[in-house]
Design an enzyme around this catalytic site. Sequence first.
Site, PDB file in Angstrom:
ATOM      1  N   HIS A   1     110.451 -31.638 115.286  1.00 58.23           N
ATOM      2  CA  HIS A   1     110.459 -33.091 115.061  1.00 58.23           C
ATOM      3  C   HIS A   1     111.757 -33.698 115.604  1.00 58.23           C
ATOM      4  CE1 HIS A   1     109.702 -36.666 112.223  1.00 58.23           C
ATOM      5  NE2 HIS A   1     110.922 -36.861 112.675  1.00 58.23           N
ATOM      6  N   GLU A   2     112.890 -33.066 115.282  1.00 57.50           N
ATOM      7  CA  GLU A   2     114.190 -33.603 115.732  1.00 57.50           C
ATOM      8  C   GLU A   2     114.333 -33.484 117.247  1.00 57.50           C
ATOM      9  OE1 GLU A   2     115.522 -35.386 113.634  1.00 57.50           O
ATOM     10  OE2 GLU A   2     114.522 -34.538 111.886  1.00 57.50           O
TER      11      GLU A   2
ATOM     12  N   GLY B   1     116.247 -33.902 108.196  1.00 57.67           N
ATOM     13  CA  GLY B   1     116.871 -33.854 109.509  1.00 57.67           C
ATOM     14  C   GLY B   1     117.082 -35.254 110.060  1.00 57.67           C
TER      15      GLY B   1
ATOM     16  N   CYS C   1     109.165 -39.861 108.890  1.00 61.41           N
ATOM     17  CA  CYS C   1     110.353 -40.002 109.735  1.00 61.41           C
ATOM     18  C   CYS C   1     111.192 -41.144 109.179  1.00 61.41           C
ATOM     19  CB  CYS C   1     109.917 -40.296 111.171  1.00 61.41           C
ATOM     20  SG  CYS C   1     111.303 -40.532 112.299  1.00 61.41           S
ATOM     21  N   LEU C   2     112.497 -40.942 109.076  1.00 65.57           N
ATOM     22  CA  LEU C   2     113.376 -41.983 108.527  1.00 65.57           C
ATOM     23  C   LEU C   2     113.327 -43.261 109.360  1.00 65.57           C
ATOM     24  CD1 LEU C   2     116.520 -39.865 107.498  1.00 65.57           C
ATOM     25  CD2 LEU C   2     114.702 -40.723 106.009  1.00 65.57           C
TER      26      LEU C   2
HETATM   27 NI    NI Z   1     112.197 -38.475 112.623  1.00 64.78          NI
END
Ligand code: NI
Length: 169
Positions: A133-134, A44, A91-92
Amino acid sequence: MRHLVLHPSAVLRRRADPVDTIDDGIVSLVEEMFQILEAEQGLGLAAPQVGASKRLFVTDGDEEHGGGKRVFINPKFILIDGLLEASEEGCLSLPNIRGSVRRQPHVIVEALDIDGKSFTLEGSALMARCWQHEMDHLDGVLIIDRMSVIDRIVNRKRLRAMESAGERD
Ligand code: NI
């Protein structure tokens, strides 16, 4: 071309604004977010993570539990249910940082699709976690705010290095 924004960028800490009109700007934002998500092989991605303070996120993966290639514009939860479960998240925007986050395992989300059509979708397991999370990203919340004290200690050095690198930018 937009790119992935990393912690400690200020845009990640802002409460994102609702999308008023799904215009060409939003459509191309969504296209670029899918490209970045695919390149990063993530599940995501939220708009603030590419520098756009807008209430939308995209997902790609886990068809079974409400996943798949989807866009959620102005999303809100109409149900969050079940006993809190702890699971490791990454997380990216926080490369190399992982930690255990407690979330509820069952949610129903309501959002607009790219055509402005409202839909509701039920998610469980991984997707319920992903959506929460998003959604956190849209409110300026990161996993480092939610992870256990122990995980915060484990990640402290990496986090400090990332924060001082960010200050130099
Ligand atoms: Ni994230």
